[in-house]
Scaffold this motif. Sequence first.
Motif, PDB file in Angstrom:
ATOM      1  N   GLU B  90      79.968  36.121 -19.893  1.00 43.05           N
ATOM      2  CA  GLU B  90      80.429  35.717 -21.225  1.00 43.05           C
ATOM      3  C   GLU B  90      81.138  34.369 -21.192  1.00 43.05           C
ATOM      4  OE1 GLU B  90      80.745  36.041 -25.229  1.00 43.05           O
ATOM      5  OE2 GLU B  90      79.675  37.323 -23.839  1.00 43.05           O
ATOM      6  N   ALA B  91      82.018  34.221 -20.181  1.00 47.09           N
ATOM      7  CA  ALA B  91      82.814  32.999 -20.108  1.00 47.09           C
ATOM      8  C   ALA B  91      81.896  31.792 -19.919  1.00 47.09           C
ATOM      9  CB  ALA B  91      83.792  33.093 -18.938  1.00 47.09           C
ATOM     10  N   GLU B  92      80.963  31.963 -19.053  1.00 49.09           N
ATOM     11  CA  GLU B  92      80.028  30.868 -18.825  1.00 49.09           C
ATOM     12  C   GLU B  92      79.252  30.553 -20.092  1.00 49.09           C
ATOM     13  OE1 GLU B  92      79.143  31.686 -14.116  1.00 49.09           O
ATOM     14  OE2 GLU B  92      77.543  31.909 -15.582  1.00 49.09           O
ATOM     15  N   PHE B  93      78.904  31.598 -20.769  1.00 55.14           N
ATOM     16  CA  PHE B  93      78.163  31.395 -21.996  1.00 55.14           C
ATOM     17  C   PHE B  93      78.966  30.571 -22.994  1.00 55.14           C
ATOM     18  CE2 PHE B  93      77.004  32.615 -26.299  1.00 55.14           C
ATOM     19  CZ  PHE B  93      75.675  32.236 -26.298  1.00 55.14           C
ATOM     20  N   GLN B  94      80.258  30.851 -23.013  1.00 59.51           N
ATOM     21  CA  GLN B  94      81.096  30.095 -23.936  1.00 59.51           C
ATOM     22  C   GLN B  94      81.038  28.606 -23.607  1.00 59.51           C
ATOM     23  OE1 GLN B  94      82.388  30.982 -26.599  1.00 59.51           O
ATOM     24  NE2 GLN B  94      82.287  33.208 -26.508  1.00 59.51           N
ATOM     25  N   SER B 126      74.132  42.844 -21.964  1.00 60.49           N
ATOM     26  CA  SER B 126      75.527  42.819 -22.369  1.00 60.49           C
ATOM     27  C   SER B 126      75.722  41.977 -23.625  1.00 60.49           C
ATOM     28  CB  SER B 126      76.372  42.252 -21.226  1.00 60.49           C
ATOM     29  OG  SER B 126      75.821  41.007 -20.837  1.00 60.49           O
ATOM     30  N   GLU B 127      74.791  41.128 -23.854  1.00 65.52           N
ATOM     31  CA  GLU B 127      74.984  40.232 -24.981  1.00 65.52           C
ATOM     32  C   GLU B 127      74.517  40.834 -26.298  1.00 65.52           C
ATOM     33  OE1 GLU B 127      73.979  39.016 -21.979  1.00 65.52           O
ATOM     34  OE2 GLU B 127      76.021  38.267 -21.726  1.00 65.52           O
ATOM     35  N   ILE B 128      73.961  41.979 -26.184  1.00 72.37           N
ATOM     36  CA  ILE B 128      73.312  42.528 -27.380  1.00 72.37           C
ATOM     37  C   ILE B 128      74.274  42.640 -28.547  1.00 72.37           C
ATOM     38  CG2 ILE B 128      72.454  44.719 -28.328  1.00 72.37           C
ATOM     39  CD1 ILE B 128      70.632  44.885 -25.923  1.00 72.37           C
ATOM     40  N   GLN B 129      75.452  43.158 -28.309  1.00 73.19           N
ATOM     41  CA  GLN B 129      76.343  43.395 -29.440  1.00 73.19           C
ATOM     42  C   GLN B 129      76.768  42.091 -30.092  1.00 73.19           C
ATOM     43  OE1 GLN B 129      76.830  44.211 -26.323  1.00 73.19           O
ATOM     44  NE2 GLN B 129      78.929  43.924 -25.602  1.00 73.19           N
ATOM     45  N   ARG B 130      76.816  41.049 -29.257  1.00 73.40           N
ATOM     46  CA  ARG B 130      77.225  39.791 -29.843  1.00 73.40           C
ATOM     47  C   ARG B 130      76.108  39.163 -30.668  1.00 73.40           C
ATOM     48  NH1 ARG B 130      79.565  37.589 -24.400  1.00 73.40           N
ATOM     49  NH2 ARG B 130      78.259  39.308 -23.764  1.00 73.40           N
ATOM     50  N   THR B 131      74.900  39.316 -30.182  1.00 76.63           N
ATOM     51  CA  THR B 131      73.786  38.711 -30.898  1.00 76.63           C
ATOM     52  C   THR B 131      73.144  39.671 -31.873  1.00 76.63           C
ATOM     53  OG1 THR B 131      72.435  39.303 -29.024  1.00 76.63           O
ATOM     54  CG2 THR B 131      73.207  37.038 -29.127  1.00 76.63           C
ATOM     55  N   ASP B 132      73.730  40.840 -31.888  1.00 80.00           N
ATOM     56  CA  ASP B 132      73.178  41.873 -32.747  1.00 80.00           C
ATOM     57  C   ASP B 132      72.965  41.413 -34.173  1.00 80.00           C
ATOM     58  OD1 ASP B 132      72.214  44.152 -31.928  1.00 80.00           O
ATOM     59  OD2 ASP B 132      74.069  45.331 -32.054  1.00 80.00           O
ATOM     60  N   SER B 133      73.980  40.746 -34.653  1.00 78.66           N
ATOM     61  CA  SER B 133      73.960  40.387 -36.063  1.00 78.66           C
ATOM     62  C   SER B 133      72.665  39.680 -36.427  1.00 78.66           C
ATOM     63  CB  SER B 133      75.160  39.508 -36.397  1.00 78.66           C
ATOM     64  OG  SER B 133      75.207  38.458 -35.446  1.00 78.66           O
ATOM     65  N   LYS B 134      72.141  38.922 -35.496  1.00 83.45           N
ATOM     66  CA  LYS B 134      70.907  38.204 -35.845  1.00 83.45           C
ATOM     67  C   LYS B 134      69.694  38.904 -35.271  1.00 83.45           C
ATOM     68  CE  LYS B 134      72.456  35.405 -33.444  1.00 83.45           C
ATOM     69  NZ  LYS B 134      72.822  34.656 -32.361  1.00 83.45           N
ATOM     70  N   ILE B 135      69.784  39.166 -33.976  1.00 81.79           N
ATOM     71  CA  ILE B 135      68.585  39.636 -33.301  1.00 81.79           C
ATOM     72  C   ILE B 135      68.308  41.091 -33.615  1.00 81.79           C
ATOM     73  CG2 ILE B 135      67.525  39.959 -31.033  1.00 81.79           C
ATOM     74  CD1 ILE B 135      69.333  37.581 -30.160  1.00 81.79           C
ATOM     75  N   GLY B 136      69.385  41.799 -33.778  1.00 83.44           N
ATOM     76  CA  GLY B 136      69.220  43.215 -34.018  1.00 83.44           C
ATOM     77  C   GLY B 136      68.320  43.493 -35.204  1.00 83.44           C
ATOM     78  N   GLY B 137      68.383  42.641 -36.156  1.00 87.31           N
ATOM     79  CA  GLY B 137      67.588  42.859 -37.340  1.00 87.31           C
ATOM     80  C   GLY B 137      66.096  42.682 -37.103  1.00 87.31           C
ATOM     81  N   ASP B 138      65.800  41.929 -36.133  1.00 84.00           N
ATOM     82  CA  ASP B 138      64.373  41.667 -35.866  1.00 84.00           C
ATOM     83  C   ASP B 138      63.759  42.826 -35.121  1.00 84.00           C
ATOM     84  OD1 ASP B 138      63.969  39.245 -37.063  1.00 84.00           O
ATOM     85  OD2 ASP B 138      65.004  38.205 -35.423  1.00 84.00           O
ATOM     86  N   ASP B 139      62.516  43.046 -35.402  1.00 84.35           N
ATOM     87  CA  ASP B 139      61.863  44.187 -34.769  1.00 84.35           C
ATOM     88  C   ASP B 139      61.197  43.818 -33.444  1.00 84.35           C
ATOM     89  OD1 ASP B 139      58.983  44.100 -37.003  1.00 84.35           O
ATOM     90  OD2 ASP B 139      60.236  42.535 -36.106  1.00 84.35           O
ATOM     91  N   SER B 140      60.902  42.582 -33.311  1.00 87.90           N
ATOM     92  CA  SER B 140      60.141  42.207 -32.103  1.00 87.90           C
ATOM     93  C   SER B 140      61.022  42.337 -30.859  1.00 87.90           C
ATOM     94  CB  SER B 140      59.674  40.763 -32.217  1.00 87.90           C
ATOM     95  OG  SER B 140      60.780  39.940 -32.466  1.00 87.90           O
ATOM     96  N   LEU B 262      80.331  34.547 -35.275  1.00 84.50           N
ATOM     97  CA  LEU B 262      81.281  33.664 -34.604  1.00 84.50           C
ATOM     98  C   LEU B 262      80.601  32.653 -33.687  1.00 84.50           C
ATOM     99  CD1 LEU B 262      82.961  35.467 -31.648  1.00 84.50           C
ATOM    100  CD2 LEU B 262      81.094  36.542 -32.914  1.00 84.50           C
ATOM    101  N   ARG B 263      79.553  33.088 -33.078  1.00 85.07           N
ATOM    102  CA  ARG B 263      79.036  32.227 -32.034  1.00 85.07           C
ATOM    103  C   ARG B 263      78.156  31.111 -32.579  1.00 85.07           C
ATOM    104  NH1 ARG B 263      76.710  35.785 -28.253  1.00 85.07           N
ATOM    105  NH2 ARG B 263      78.840  36.449 -28.005  1.00 85.07           N
ATOM    106  N   ASP B 264      77.251  31.491 -33.404  1.00 88.28           N
ATOM    107  CA  ASP B 264      76.333  30.450 -33.860  1.00 88.28           C
ATOM    108  C   ASP B 264      76.673  30.033 -35.275  1.00 88.28           C
ATOM    109  OD1 ASP B 264      73.603  32.830 -34.193  1.00 88.28           O
ATOM    110  OD2 ASP B 264      75.740  32.906 -34.705  1.00 88.28           O
ATOM    111  N   ALA B 265      77.888  29.785 -35.402  1.00 85.42           N
ATOM    112  CA  ALA B 265      78.338  29.350 -36.696  1.00 85.42           C
ATOM    113  C   ALA B 265      77.586  28.127 -37.196  1.00 85.42           C
ATOM    114  CB  ALA B 265      79.835  29.058 -36.641  1.00 85.42           C
ATOM    115  N   PRO B 266      77.267  27.188 -36.353  1.00 92.70           N
ATOM    116  CA  PRO B 266      76.553  26.023 -36.860  1.00 92.70           C
ATOM    117  C   PRO B 266      75.186  26.386 -37.405  1.00 92.70           C
ATOM    118  CG  PRO B 266      77.466  25.577 -34.706  1.00 92.70           C
ATOM    119  CD  PRO B 266      77.619  27.037 -34.944  1.00 92.70           C
TER     120      PRO B 266
END
Lengths: 137, 1271
Positions: B90-94, B126-140, B262-266
């Motif tokens: 996570e830290a590295e990702f930041q 591990s990143e799923i919950q963070r990216t969930d908001s966007k990716i989770g919605g997609d079915d692929s 929070l993460r991909d606010a831009p």
Amino acid sequence: MAVCVAVIAKENYPLYIKASTADNELKFYYTVHSSLDVIEEKINSAGKNANDQRELYLGLLYPTEDYKVYGYVTNTKIKFVIVVESSNTTLRDTEIRSMFRKLHQGYVDMLCNPFYIPGESVSSKSFSETVISMMQQ
Amino acid sequence: MSVVDYSQTAEDHQCFLVLVRPTGKLLSGKHFSRCWERIVQLNCVAIPGQKRVMWIRYKRQYSAESNEWGDFQVHRKALGLISVGRCSNEAEFQDLFESYKKEKECYADSLYNSRLIVFGMNRDGSEIQRTDSKIGGDDSPPPTFKMDSFDLESSDSDSVVPERLDGDAESEYRKGTVEVLDPLQFDQRECDTKADSEVPRVVKNSPIVNNNNNNKKDDSAGPQITFIRTKSEKADNKKVENKKLDDLKKPPVKRTGSNNSLRDAPGSEVVFYPSVDNCEGLEEGLKDFVTSLFFVLEGKRLDRGFEKGDRSMLLRAPFEKKDFVGLDTDTKSFKKKCQGRLRKHLADLCLIAGMPGEAMLHYTTALDLLKPVNDNLWMAACYEGLCSTAVITQFGTQAGSQSTLRRNQSFSTKRGVASLDKQKPGLQHSYANGFQDLAEASVKSNLDADDITEKYKEALMYYSKYKNAAVVEMEASLKACRILILLKRPLAAADFLQNVIYINLQLSDEDRISRYSTLSSLYSQIGFQRKASFFKRVAAMQCVAPQNPRPNWVQCHHLLVQALAGYRIHLDPKDSHAVPGEMNGWTVIQTRVLHELIYSAKRMGNLQLAVRYLTILLHTQLDYLSDSEKRELVTNLEGFTGSCEGTVNTLALDSGVLVPHVPLINVPRVKTFKLLPLATHLEPRNLRAPEASASDSVFIFTPLNIGAVEHMADRPEVDFKWVEGDLCEVELVMCNPMPDALSLSQLSLLTEGVAVETFPSSVVLPVAPSLYRAKITMRPTAAGELSIVGYHTKLYGVRSNCKLRDCPSIPQSLFKIVVTSALPQAHLSTSLPCSADFLSFGEGLNVVTSATAVLYCGQSKECTVTIQNKSRLPIDWVKVSLEATRDSKDYVNEVYMWNSENVQSQLPIPPSGVLCFTMVLQGIGDFLIPGVGKGGRDSLRRLGEPVNQLVSLGRVVEGVLRVDYSGGPGYHDNLCRCSSVAFSVDILPSVVFTKWNVMLSESSDHCYVILDLKNVCDHDTEVRYSGQSAYLKHQHIRSICIEVERLEPGLVDSHTDAQFSSLLASFLDITYTIPSQKVSGKVDASRLTWTKEQQQLLCLSPVSWDIHLNGQVISPLHIGSLEYRTGQLIRLDVEATIQSETSELFGRGAVLTVCCCQHHDNGVVSYNTDQYVIAMGNQDLHVEQISSDTPVHHSCTYMFTCAGFYKFDIQLRVGSGETQSDINYGNGGQGNPMVNIVQGHGHSYTVKDEGQDSKPLLLKCLSVIEVNIVE
């Protein structure tokens, strides 16, 4: 007038090359050498319409920053190249043409010498004089 | 803008510029480049649902400065950003994300969208919950790119004029565009787009058909809609559409808000892949990303359409910004400018959006708008745009990009991506109603090649008015050139290239180099190889220009190597088709370039390479260099090789260019290359003569060589053989083309096939123009076929492997020779001195030594012949034979004699062992004077003699002692060697017989042989015979008399004359000595010829005669006559005793006849003596039977009436069987006064009657019985 005069054999090696000043002779070697590309291209493109009487004078081959390079090809594919200074504006196409005619005549006279073997480097004095006269004019 | 993109093409005008950046510190360069490779593959994306294709140009680096030009030409604008990073937690990702944001900031002005690709994390770990908001919605399953709301901040500075829309509206609009992903709206937009572009098409799975139908109706009503008409339509449509869009776009605004996590606010997305190897969805994701870009673009394009009519802002090139400060914006010309520039911008957008037809239209309009207001820069851009569009429509898909597209296609198919395949046919094939094709066709006819050239020229002309636009001008020139290359107009292309040189641009050295390199490669594409080389060389020189603080010699060298081709310099001599002695190219320039190459290699620190180039220079320019230049070259070369020897290996440059070994074939020039046969005495021969091969063929040998003559000269095979373990030689004739003496070292041969031991030699070739002969020695160490393919030299520290096939003066490309198995070598010697010359025999006899001797006729001498084994192999077999010239064949074996058993008994000869045998030389001769001293009586006999009679007057007898020997492995292969010793014996004359005769002696068992000997030698001679001696001075003749025992009586019959002679000679023991020469010899009398009479004399008679005259015994040696008186009675008693040995005579009848005859002085014998002689008693006595016991006795008395000399002739005729003798003696007179008494003591000869078994024999008494009758 001309700053460099070159005669190039059918197989594209130099028979005679004379620069007005000896110090930048090598430069003219390069200039004349690379002008052969254009000459070849012009000859080839002219050859496509075979019926036309081919114009021996090829015109301006290419201009460089300081010089203009003119070409002329005899029917036996001997190439003449004359380099003049770009700054020399008095020289028109007709003058260049007449220079080439003179050079051609001089070359023919030289070739008439039974002791000259075609394809050898030209070392004739009278031909040299013709060339030098063209450079001093 | 100072960075020139030299690789730009006209097709780039239709490409999206997408930056691909490595982000964060954790991504290795290798990973990035792998990722980059995958991304770059996808340069063409078909827009789903649209019949258009997006072209993408990826760049890894792009300066912000260049980006600013994006308003001027849209394809210069970085529209998309793909950041590639790596993190594991996570830290590295930041951190990564931060740097990603920074990256984005740089290009914020222009970016439409961006992506962050993260490797090293689970797709949905591990990143799923963070990216969930966007990716989770997609079915692929693989997280796909998803467009989010566009960055508001960035949109301000976007090309959209801020004033034109109020903030809300714009943000709404933008958000609407973002929502394109929504399937419903997707189709909606699609329809709109279609309507705009006047491309009516059937929309699949479109829920909103009405809209579409409307458009369709409009369009289908008039399929041949002109652009002008549609434009007006479009304007209307767009207005309507815009409203609809606005309506449609409202709802998604909420969504956008929700997406701002929070993460991909831009507003951009992050995609995770576990690793570079494990990212199957990458292409899919990229495609989605590109599609998103497309729709943003499409939105902009349409937007422009709306903006056109109203007050528009002025688009500016970066350097123009200052110019318009404070300018009155209300003037008509300013408005026109704004309109024109905007129209041009729109055209750019159309082009990128894949609608070249539309773009062309807009360009033309823009040009019309800009021309009156003299907006030259933008006009130029319009012209360039026009040209690009023309090129794209004409060649875009076919020429430049087709290949990449195809590759991409196959790539996609492999990955199971179907969308491209589905879309592509639609693009290429005509539609049902043919609209698009028509539009394309009309576009094509608009601009032909000449127009394009013309338009480019115009563009360049306008560009050249602006110094700040130099980069654009240059790129335009290059683009024009590339197009003209495609159009196959090299001269026009060359003009544009020439123009590039004139563009004055402050460039960094690096840029200059790449400019020259680009020029060079373009020139070579035109076919101007010389120009190309020239610029390559210029680029190379630029790398190491004196003002350059960090000269890059490696690059200089690299570029120079590329320049070589145009100057007809070939690193591999095989590529060069130059005929030696003919001019090939411009030697002045070639020499110069090679010197530069050498210098750069030297500065690079690659001495090995410098040596190689120097070698090439020496090799190729040798004919054109002056003596001083040659010397200088050699000095340089030696200087280099002092620290780095020139090898024969191929050198590989870092660039992958191979610099093969250049053999110095011309230094020295080899004129001839000849394999030398072994010395004839070492040549291997067949032990047994090959079986007559002639019988195999029906053809008779002919010396005519029909048709095969020319092949003979350059056949690689040689007609002799070499022997394993022997030193073999090759002869080279070389000449030295250099002005100084050449010192070649390590001269050896290049061989194949058989292992050889070489003996490198060193030669120094003198300066003189004359030829120099050198020999290379080697020793084959195995048997087989040896190929000699060349020679090796080391000259000036450079090794050369010169292949014969490269040598022009040698017709053969290799030599093949058979090496036979090893044979011993023997050395022959004799104890005799060598002769000065030996001419009589040809070379075929392998004479190794000679021996000479001087013998007097009859003298004999011994000498020792030594065969010494000089090899390491034993000699197992030796054959000694003698060869002679033809005319001495008959007697040469008598002159030279040896014992061959002695020779054989000494075999085998061990290594370095010796075999000796003795040879006897005999000075044979006939001891006769030629033509003279034949005694006058033997001319008849001579007729049958051979002409080549031995002459005693001095002669030379030559013979060759031939020794064939073999041993070791060669012996098993039936090979041998043959050495010979030439012998020459001078036979000097000693003594000769001048006359010879036979005399009876007192004893009937003996007789005398009388010989006249003449001393024909130059010294005094002493002759010894039968215990006596005679001294003969020079040319003196002396008679000697030798008493010999008489021979058996039958010998005359059973022996020929020659046999008889030699038989007799064995009894004659005559020797001579020449005291001054200390020479002694034996006189051979076997050549003496004896007459039948002499032969008879020499043989014992079968009858012994006992004769008495008046009681006085007449001895056989009696010479002279007995004196009697006339009238005196002379009684002759004859007693013939038959020798017991001649038993065949016994029992036969015989007649004893006595008769008196007269010998006249002239040799006539007269038997008719009746008038002078009175014979009393019977002259004939018949004997019934002869026996040894009873001698035949007869006596009769004579009385001579006349004085004179008379002889008695007595003979016994033995009849054949009992028959009576009927021999007549002419008129055997009786009672003649003169009585010739012949008394035979011994010798008698026989007269044969032919055909009779028991021949009648006539036995004569040969004693001379002479009486002298006196008065």
